[in-house]
Design a protein around this motif. Structure first.
Motif, PDB file in Angstrom:
ATOM      1  N   GLN A 278      79.579  58.497   8.024  1.00 14.80           N
ATOM      2  CA  GLN A 278      79.415  57.089   7.710  1.00 14.80           C
ATOM      3  C   GLN A 278      79.393  56.886   6.198  1.00 14.80           C
ATOM      4  O   GLN A 278      78.941  57.754   5.446  1.00 14.80           O
ATOM      5  CB  GLN A 278      78.113  56.556   8.324  1.00 14.80           C
ATOM      6  N   PRO A 279      79.884  55.713   5.709  1.00 15.77           N
ATOM      7  CA  PRO A 279      79.855  55.450   4.264  1.00 15.77           C
ATOM      8  C   PRO A 279      78.430  55.511   3.726  1.00 15.77           C
ATOM      9  O   PRO A 279      77.490  55.019   4.356  1.00 15.77           O
ATOM     10  CB  PRO A 279      80.431  54.036   4.146  1.00 15.77           C
ATOM     11  N   LEU A 280      78.285  56.138   2.570  1.00 17.60           N
ATOM     12  CA  LEU A 280      76.981  56.190   1.908  1.00 17.60           C
ATOM     13  C   LEU A 280      76.860  54.943   1.038  1.00 17.60           C
ATOM     14  O   LEU A 280      77.321  54.913  -0.104  1.00 17.60           O
ATOM     15  CB  LEU A 280      76.848  57.462   1.069  1.00 17.60           C
ATOM     16  N   PHE A 296      77.413  60.708 -16.527  1.00 15.39           N
ATOM     17  CA  PHE A 296      77.987  59.426 -16.114  1.00 15.39           C
ATOM     18  C   PHE A 296      77.568  59.150 -14.674  1.00 15.39           C
ATOM     19  O   PHE A 296      77.803  59.968 -13.786  1.00 15.39           O
ATOM     20  CB  PHE A 296      79.512  59.462 -16.234  1.00 15.39           C
ATOM     21  N   SER A 297      76.941  58.002 -14.442  1.00 12.62           N
ATOM     22  CA  SER A 297      76.392  57.684 -13.120  1.00 12.62           C
ATOM     23  C   SER A 297      76.863  56.303 -12.674  1.00 12.62           C
ATOM     24  O   SER A 297      77.121  55.412 -13.495  1.00 12.62           O
ATOM     25  CB  SER A 297      74.862  57.715 -13.146  1.00 12.62           C
ATOM     26  N   THR A 298      76.938  56.125 -11.364  1.00  9.58           N
ATOM     27  CA  THR A 298      77.259  54.816 -10.795  1.00  9.58           C
ATOM     28  C   THR A 298      76.697  54.753  -9.382  1.00  9.58           C
ATOM     29  O   THR A 298      76.111  55.733  -8.885  1.00  9.58           O
ATOM     30  CB  THR A 298      78.782  54.564 -10.795  1.00  9.58           C
ATOM     31  N   THR A 299      76.878  53.611  -8.728  1.00  9.05           N
ATOM     32  CA  THR A 299      76.340  53.375  -7.384  1.00  9.05           C
ATOM     33  C   THR A 299      77.484  53.083  -6.421  1.00  9.05           C
ATOM     34  O   THR A 299      78.460  52.406  -6.779  1.00  9.05           O
ATOM     35  CB  THR A 299      75.356  52.188  -7.402  1.00  9.05           C
ATOM     36  N   THR A 300      77.376  53.577  -5.193  1.00  8.99           N
ATOM     37  CA  THR A 300      78.393  53.313  -4.179  1.00  8.99           C
ATOM     38  C   THR A 300      78.190  51.917  -3.568  1.00  8.99           C
ATOM     39  O   THR A 300      77.054  51.435  -3.453  1.00  8.99           O
ATOM     40  CB  THR A 300      78.344  54.365  -3.062  1.00  8.99           C
ATOM     41  N   ASN A 301      79.297  51.287  -3.186  1.00  2.99           N
ATOM     42  CA  ASN A 301      79.196  49.975  -2.533  1.00  2.99           C
ATOM     43  C   ASN A 301      78.975  50.135  -1.034  1.00  2.99           C
ATOM     44  O   ASN A 301      78.739  51.256  -0.552  1.00  2.99           O
ATOM     45  CB  ASN A 301      80.433  49.123  -2.844  1.00  2.99           C
ATOM     46  N   ASP A 302      79.093  49.019  -0.288  1.00  2.00           N
ATOM     47  CA  ASP A 302      78.824  49.063   1.147  1.00  2.00           C
ATOM     48  C   ASP A 302      79.790  49.970   1.887  1.00  2.00           C
ATOM     49  O   ASP A 302      79.491  50.446   2.991  1.00  2.00           O
ATOM     50  CB  ASP A 302      78.883  47.646   1.733  1.00  2.00           C
ATOM     51  N   ARG A 303      80.968  50.213   1.336  1.00  2.00           N
ATOM     52  CA  ARG A 303      81.960  51.071   1.971  1.00  2.00           C
ATOM     53  C   ARG A 303      81.881  52.515   1.451  1.00  2.00           C
ATOM     54  O   ARG A 303      82.723  53.350   1.760  1.00  2.00           O
ATOM     55  CB  ARG A 303      83.364  50.518   1.736  1.00  2.00           C
ATOM     56  N   GLY A 304      80.840  52.787   0.654  1.00  2.00           N
ATOM     57  CA  GLY A 304      80.662  54.121   0.095  1.00  2.00           C
ATOM     58  C   GLY A 304      81.569  54.420  -1.077  1.00  2.00           C
ATOM     59  O   GLY A 304      81.651  55.577  -1.534  1.00  2.00           O
ATOM     60  N   GLU A 305      82.258  53.403  -1.581  1.00  2.00           N
ATOM     61  CA  GLU A 305      83.199  53.604  -2.678  1.00  2.00           C
ATOM     62  C   GLU A 305      82.486  53.522  -4.027  1.00  2.00           C
ATOM     63  O   GLU A 305      81.481  52.809  -4.168  1.00  2.00           O
ATOM     64  CB  GLU A 305      84.313  52.561  -2.601  1.00  2.00           C
ATOM     65  N   TYR A 306      83.030  54.231  -4.993  1.00  2.00           N
ATOM     66  CA  TYR A 306      82.443  54.233  -6.336  1.00  2.00           C
ATOM     67  C   TYR A 306      83.562  54.288  -7.361  1.00  2.00           C
ATOM     68  O   TYR A 306      84.697  54.696  -7.078  1.00  2.00           O
ATOM     69  CB  TYR A 306      81.499  55.423  -6.528  1.00  2.00           C
TER      70      TYR A 306
END
Length: 363
Positions: A278-280, A296-306
């Motif tokens: 499942q998408p994180l 370098f850091s970021t956050t995944t969206n509802d579909r687990g994409e970054y």
């Protein structure tokens, strides 16, 4: 600005000349001044900083030489191996040897001896002039590991020279091997090994292996029942030049400093993270250099994409990857990395857009 006046057919021309300076690349490294070493009168003679192990006079630098003898300034192999009293790490070694003038026997039975670095890594001594044997056992071979790149052996009775540049193996604090031993060697001025990585020691009756016997070891000369002769043996202990980084590299344009320009595309990363199929969503993903530097850091969206944007300032490099769920629980390792195939969640970026998808399992 400098002006020069040129007379041409009654006309006066003013030629403006602007001083020209070259743009200089500066490394940001501070180096120690290399030591001055007076060379020998000939290349075969010991330099001023060399340790002479045999000069034709005595065996004072050796152990086990009771059954060897000195004839006309040469050491003649007798019963048993002799070993230097001193021990060495990284070295430059010069040694000269001659097989018996009267060629007796064949293969490994003709003019056989050996030089053992650190007492356990052998470069073969053998009469290989018109004398066939197995390739990784002939003169100049790293015994049972690699033949020389060329057979430069002189006829029996004539003197051969080995010039050897040796890097000893390195071990971690827990005794595990960090880097193997390396050897570069010349035989009578001919390159026969070029930074060859040894597989371990060089025994006859088992595969090679590394055992941590410390950072230094002696030089040994082998008895193989043949009266091989040695002369002019000297060694230099060597240390690599190691700089101190005082700043990042830059360009000096006159009196002005400029950063190093880059003609490559900016680096960006996109991808998707799934956990248990499942998408994180809302998870965090970080890319960190193995040794220092910016993370370098970021956050995944509802579909687990970054996405790590091109403007973030990433470079083409190796990065370690850390992924956390929304609650902050680290995912189970190792993870299966889809693009590209890597191990232990590390990736290497290239110029342009990089795509890394991660399929993970929770703890």
């Amino acid at each position: 600005m400098t002006q020069r006046t040129l007379g041409l057919c009654g006309l006066v021309l003013f030629l403006a000349i602007t001083p020209v300076h070259a743009v200089e690349y500066l490394t940001g490294l501070k180096w120690q001044e290399p030591p001055v070493v007076a060379p020998g009168a000939a290349n075969s003679d010991p330099p001023a900083d060399a340790i002479v192990l045999f000069d034709g006079k005595n065996f004072d630098e050796w152990k086990g030489a009771d059954n060897w003898k000195i004839e006309d300034g040469t050491a003649v192999v007798g019963k048993g191996m002799i070993t230097s009293k001193r021990e060495f790490g990284d070295i430059q070694l010069h040694i000269e040897w001659a097989a018996p003038k009267e060629a007796k026997g064949q293969g490994q039975g003709r003019g056989n001896s050996g030089v053992h670095l650190m007492g356990r890594y052998e470069i073969q001594v053998l009469d290989s002039f018109n004398n066939k044997t197995y390739a990784d056992g002939q003169a100049g071979a790293i015994y049972k590991q690699s033949p020389p790149m060329a057979n430069a052996t002189r006829p029996p009775g004539e003197w051969n020279t080995y010039d050897i540049f040796w890097t000893c193996p390195r071990y971690a604090e827990d005794g595990t091997l960090e880097s193997p031993a390396y050897i570069t060697a010349m035989h009578n001025g001919v390159l026969i090994h070029n930074h060859f990585p040894l597989l371990g020691d060089t025994p006859f009756n088992r595969p090679p292996r590394y055992d941590n016997f410390g950072p230094k070891g002696p030089i040994s000369l082998q008895d193989h029942t043949n009266p091989v002769r040695y002369r002019n043996i000297w060694v230099r202990e060597i240390k690599p030049a190691v700089p101190e980084r005082v700043r990042e590299p830059y360009l000096l344009d006159g009196n002005k400093e400029r950063p190093i320009p880059t003609d490559q595309k900016p680096v960006s990363i996109t991808g998707q993270v799934t956990i248990n199929g499942q998408p994180l969503a809302g998870g965090s993903i970080s890319f960190s250099p193995p040794v220092g530097g910016r993370t370098f850091s970021t956050t995944t969206n509802d579909r687990g994409e970054y996405t790590i944007e091109p403007t973030a300032g990433m470079s083409t490099s190796l990065y370690n990857v850390t992924i956390q769920s929304k609650e902050g629980t680290k995912t189970k390792l190792p993870a299966k990395v889809q693009k590209p195939t890597t191990t232990d969640l590390s990736v290497r970026t290239r110029a342009g857009t990089n795509e890394f998808d991660f399929e993970l399992e929770s703890k």
